[in-house]
Structures are given as structure tokens and as C-alpha cells.
Motif scaffolding. Structure first.
Motif, PDB file in Angstrom:
ATOM      1  N   SER A   2       0.845  -1.155  -0.005  1.00  0.00           N
ATOM      2  CA  SER A   2       0.343  -0.087  -0.005  1.00  0.00           C
ATOM      3  C   SER A   2       0.950   1.353   0.169  1.00  0.00           C
ATOM      4  O   SER A   2       1.904   1.277   0.499  1.00  0.00           O
ATOM      5  CB  SER A   2      -1.067   0.088   1.394  1.00  0.00           C
ATOM      6  OG  SER A   2      -1.665  -1.058   1.416  1.00  0.00           O
ATOM      7  N   LYS A   3       0.390   2.432  -0.289  1.00  0.00           N
ATOM      8  CA  LYS A   3       0.749   3.473  -0.487  1.00  0.00           C
ATOM      9  C   LYS A   3       0.600   4.414   0.584  1.00  0.00           C
ATOM     10  O   LYS A   3      -0.672   4.823   0.885  1.00  0.00           O
ATOM     11  CB  LYS A   3       0.671   4.434  -1.740  1.00  0.00           C
ATOM     12  CG  LYS A   3       1.325   5.746  -1.895  1.00  0.00           C
ATOM     13  CD  LYS A   3       0.851   6.671  -3.003  1.00  0.00           C
ATOM     14  CE  LYS A   3       1.390   7.865  -3.110  1.00  0.00           C
ATOM     15  NZ  LYS A   3       1.141   8.842  -4.371  1.00  0.00           N
TER      16      LYS A   3
ATOM     17  N   SER B 180       0.165   7.568   3.159  1.00  0.00           N
ATOM     18  CA  SER B 180      -0.007   8.980   3.059  1.00  0.00           C
ATOM     19  C   SER B 180       1.175   9.625   3.436  1.00  0.00           C
ATOM     20  O   SER B 180       1.782   9.537   4.287  1.00  0.00           O
ATOM     21  CB  SER B 180      -1.252   9.474   3.854  1.00  0.00           C
ATOM     22  OG  SER B 180      -1.323  10.995   3.699  1.00  0.00           O
TER      23      SER B 180
ATOM     24  N   ILE C 131      -3.669   5.129   4.615  1.00  0.00           N
ATOM     25  CA  ILE C 131      -3.047   4.804   3.061  1.00  0.00           C
ATOM     26  C   ILE C 131      -3.832   5.508   2.310  1.00  0.00           C
ATOM     27  O   ILE C 131      -5.092   6.051   2.589  1.00  0.00           O
ATOM     28  CB  ILE C 131      -3.825   3.238   3.071  1.00  0.00           C
ATOM     29  CG1 ILE C 131      -3.089   2.364   4.053  1.00  0.00           C
ATOM     30  CG2 ILE C 131      -3.686   2.747   1.579  1.00  0.00           C
ATOM     31  CD1 ILE C 131      -3.803   0.806   3.896  1.00  0.00           C
ATOM     32  N   GLU C 132      -3.072   6.124   1.247  1.00  0.00           N
ATOM     33  CA  GLU C 132      -3.653   7.018   0.146  1.00  0.00           C
ATOM     34  C   GLU C 132      -4.519   6.230  -0.503  1.00  0.00           C
ATOM     35  O   GLU C 132      -3.918   5.448  -1.697  1.00  0.00           O
ATOM     36  CB  GLU C 132      -2.232   7.452  -0.514  1.00  0.00           C
ATOM     37  CG  GLU C 132      -2.636   8.556  -1.537  1.00  0.00           C
ATOM     38  CD  GLU C 132      -3.128   9.804  -0.631  1.00  0.00           C
ATOM     39  OE1 GLU C 132      -3.930  10.203  -1.222  1.00  0.00           O
ATOM     40  OE2 GLU C 132      -2.249  10.181   0.297  1.00  0.00           O
ATOM     41  N   ASP C 133      -5.835   6.193  -0.598  1.00  0.00           N
ATOM     42  CA  ASP C 133      -6.679   5.672  -1.241  1.00  0.00           C
ATOM     43  C   ASP C 133      -7.968   6.201  -1.147  1.00  0.00           C
ATOM     44  O   ASP C 133      -8.460   6.232   0.011  1.00  0.00           O
ATOM     45  CB  ASP C 133      -6.681   3.858  -0.861  1.00  0.00           C
ATOM     46  CG  ASP C 133      -7.506   3.034  -1.655  1.00  0.00           C
ATOM     47  OD1 ASP C 133      -8.599   3.302  -2.118  1.00  0.00           O
ATOM     48  OD2 ASP C 133      -6.807   1.897  -1.983  1.00  0.00           O
TER      49      ASP C 133
ATOM     50  N   THR D  61     -10.945   4.835  -1.421  1.00  0.00           N
ATOM     51  CA  THR D  61     -11.964   3.757  -0.826  1.00  0.00           C
ATOM     52  C   THR D  61     -12.445   4.317   0.393  1.00  0.00           C
ATOM     53  O   THR D  61     -11.512   4.675   1.236  1.00  0.00           O
ATOM     54  CB  THR D  61     -11.417   2.490  -1.230  1.00  0.00           C
ATOM     55  OG1 THR D  61     -11.132   2.064  -2.052  1.00  0.00           O
ATOM     56  CG2 THR D  61     -12.685   1.460  -0.629  1.00  0.00           C
TER      57      THR D  61
ATOM     58  N   TYR E 119      -8.242   4.546   5.176  1.00  0.00           N
ATOM     59  CA  TYR E 119      -7.970   4.915   4.026  1.00  0.00           C
ATOM     60  C   TYR E 119      -8.259   6.565   3.839  1.00  0.00           C
ATOM     61  O   TYR E 119      -8.994   6.926   4.780  1.00  0.00           O
ATOM     62  CB  TYR E 119      -8.771   4.378   2.914  1.00  0.00           C
ATOM     63  CG  TYR E 119      -8.285   2.920   2.866  1.00  0.00           C
ATOM     64  CD1 TYR E 119      -7.542   2.192   3.498  1.00  0.00           C
ATOM     65  CD2 TYR E 119      -9.005   2.108   1.516  1.00  0.00           C
ATOM     66  CE1 TYR E 119      -7.073   0.885   3.125  1.00  0.00           C
ATOM     67  CE2 TYR E 119      -8.651   0.845   1.483  1.00  0.00           C
ATOM     68  CZ  TYR E 119      -7.757   0.292   2.175  1.00  0.00           C
ATOM     69  OH  TYR E 119      -7.591  -1.177   1.904  1.00  0.00           O
ATOM     70  N   THR E 120      -7.472   7.181   3.189  1.00  0.00           N
ATOM     71  CA  THR E 120      -7.967   8.745   3.024  1.00  0.00           C
ATOM     72  C   THR E 120      -9.209   8.993   2.666  1.00  0.00           C
ATOM     73  O   THR E 120      -9.947  10.025   2.909  1.00  0.00           O
ATOM     74  CB  THR E 120      -7.062   9.464   2.117  1.00  0.00           C
ATOM     75  OG1 THR E 120      -6.961   8.746   0.852  1.00  0.00           O
ATOM     76  CG2 THR E 120      -5.402   9.429   2.590  1.00  0.00           C
ATOM     77  N   GLY E 121     -10.001   7.893   1.750  1.00  0.00           N
ATOM     78  CA  GLY E 121     -11.218   8.123   1.203  1.00  0.00           C
ATOM     79  C   GLY E 121     -12.206   8.251   2.450  1.00  0.00           C
ATOM     80  O   GLY E 121     -13.368   8.989   2.403  1.00  0.00           O
TER      81      GLY E 121
END
Length: 250
Positions: free
Chosen positions: A50-51, A53, A85-87, A89, A103-105
Motif C-alpha cells: 500500500s501507499k 499518505s 493509506i492513500e486510497d 476507498t 484510507y484517505t477516502g
């Protein structure tokens, strides 16, 4: 007699545990050590694939809220970690042992710290209640049951795989999914208690789930009885009841 003996043996392989706050008795075939090991292993996989943040302020905010709730969780033995996590979702999860990922979402939906605490409390509650281990225990027992019944009913060998698949579908709808929804309700209840105990405003949990409900109405969702999550209206109504049951602060 053979069928009964095999089913009894499967049950005896497991043990009993009790959830925090709700005090529900659980069936467990997974030890705490096994669960912790699985959690640590999966956390490493998440970090590698995962990427994360790069927003240090956002990472610090999530960590601060997480540590505040972890402090009232009663699990000082957990190796708590909080990552973003930069995502896009809208999701978050907590692995066994206290490895929390946002998740950033979902952080874009949470309007304030109290609403982030709503998600944090809910995900930490899953780990405290050992829902992952309980689900895995039920799936294991379900698989044993499929094999036992196929043998007991003298189903020809060439059809046993097909039967097992059919049994898997039946158990998924009839047992695993309802328990998944039960886990969600339970995580809501425990999570509300945790955020309240940590000093956050539980009324904001209603606002957060109302935001999520509006989001879900604009997306396709499976029928509630086939979903691992409760229907939005049902969930919000129960959260309102959980809040009403909280002790009055002095």
C-alpha cells in the motif's frame, strides 16, 4: 453415531471466549497467539503493498485519536500502530494486535475528530472482540460440517465437491453473513462505548453514519440480508439506542 461423534469432535476442538462490553459468549478454534501472529504478518503485507499518505498532519491526527481510544481499550498488550493509506476507498480496518489502517477516502467523509473517533472505535472494537478469529473459527467448523454431512449422506465421491460448494453457499447466507452483520452491530456498540470513554462525543457517530448512508444511496449495494453490513436505517437506529444507554457524565 459417527456423524454426531465427528460434529462433537469439531466443537470440542474449539473453546469459549467472551466479548468486551457486550459479554457475548464466542466459539473459538483460533488461539490468541495464532491470531496475533496472523495480524502481524498481514500488517507487513499491507505496508509493503500500500501507499502510505505523506500528509504528516493527517497521520499525526489519526495516531493521536487512535492512541486516545487505545488507552481506554484495556489492551496494553497490543502493539498499537496507526497508519493512513492513500486510497479513495471509504474504508478502515484494524488487524489483530492493534494494527490500524485508515484510507484517505474515509477521512474525507469524517467531518471532525469525533467522527474519526467513531470509525476508530468501531475498527478497534473488531480487534478487541476477536471477530476475525471468530469468523475464521466458524468457517473452519462450517467446512468440517460440509465434509461430515457429505460422508454421512453417502454422496458419491464425484458429487462431493459440488455438494461442498452448495453447502458453502448455504452456510454463507445462513450463518457466516448473519454473524458478520452481528459483528458489525457489536463493533458499533463497543466502539460507541470506547469513544465515549475516551472523551469523544458519541452523538457525532450518528452524523458520520448518516453521511455514509447518503454515500451508499448513490452507489449499488446488495440486499441487506446478503450484506456483511447492516442496513443503514437499522444501524443508525441501533446506534441511537447505544448512545442512550451510556452512563451520564458527571
Amino acid at each position: 453415531m459417527t456423524l454426531r461423534a465427528l460434529i462433537l469432535a469439531a466443537v470440542l476442538m474449539g473453546g469459549c471466549a467472551t466479548t468486551p462490553v457486550t459479554n457475548r459468549t464466542q466459539f473459538m478454534m483460533i488461539s490468541t497467539d495464532q491470531e496475533m501472529s496472523l495480524g502481524a504478518s498481514e500488517a507487513q503485507k499491507v505496508l509493503k503493498t500500500s501507499k502510505l499518505s505523506t500528509d504528516k498532519a493527517l497521520q499525526a491526527r489519526v495516531k493521536r485519536i487512535g492512541e486516545r481510544i487505545a488507552a481506554v481499550s484495556g489492551r496494553s498488550d497490543f502493539a498499537w500502530e496507526f497508519n493512513v493509506i492513500e486510497d479513495a476507498t471509504p474504508n478502515a480496518f484494524c488487524l489483530p494486535g492493534g494494527k490500524v489502517f485508515f484510507y484517505t477516502g474515509i477521512l474525507k467523509i469524517a467531518e471532525n475528530d469525533d467522527q474519526i473517533a467513531t470509525v476508530m472505535g468501531h475498527e478497534i472494537a473488531h480487534a478487541l472482540a476477536r471477530h476475525g478469529a471468530e469468523r475464521l473459527s466458524m468457517q473452519t467448523a462450517s467446512n468440517i460440517g460440509a465434509q461430515v454431512l457429505a460422508t454421512a449422506l453417502n454422496i458419491p465421491a464425484q458429487y462431493q465437491n459440488l455438494y461442498s460448494q452448495a453447502y458453502g453457499i448455504t452456510s454463507q447466507v445462513g450463518l457466516i453473513l448473519p454473524y458478520s452483520r452481528k459483528f458489525e452491530h457489536e463493533a458499533d456498540q463497543i466502539g460507541i462505548y470506547l469513544m465515549w470513554k475516551a472523551g469523544y462525543n458519541p452523538v457525532q457517530a450518528l452524523r458520520f453514519w448518516e453521511n455514509m448512508a447518503r454515500l451508499s444511496r448513490s452507489a449499488q449495494k446488495p440486499p441487506a440480508f446478503l450484506s456483511t453490513h447492516p442496513a443503514d436505517v437499522e444501524r443508525i437506529a441501533e446506534i441511537r439506542e447505544y448512545i442512550a444507554q451510556l452512563p451520564i457524565r458527571q
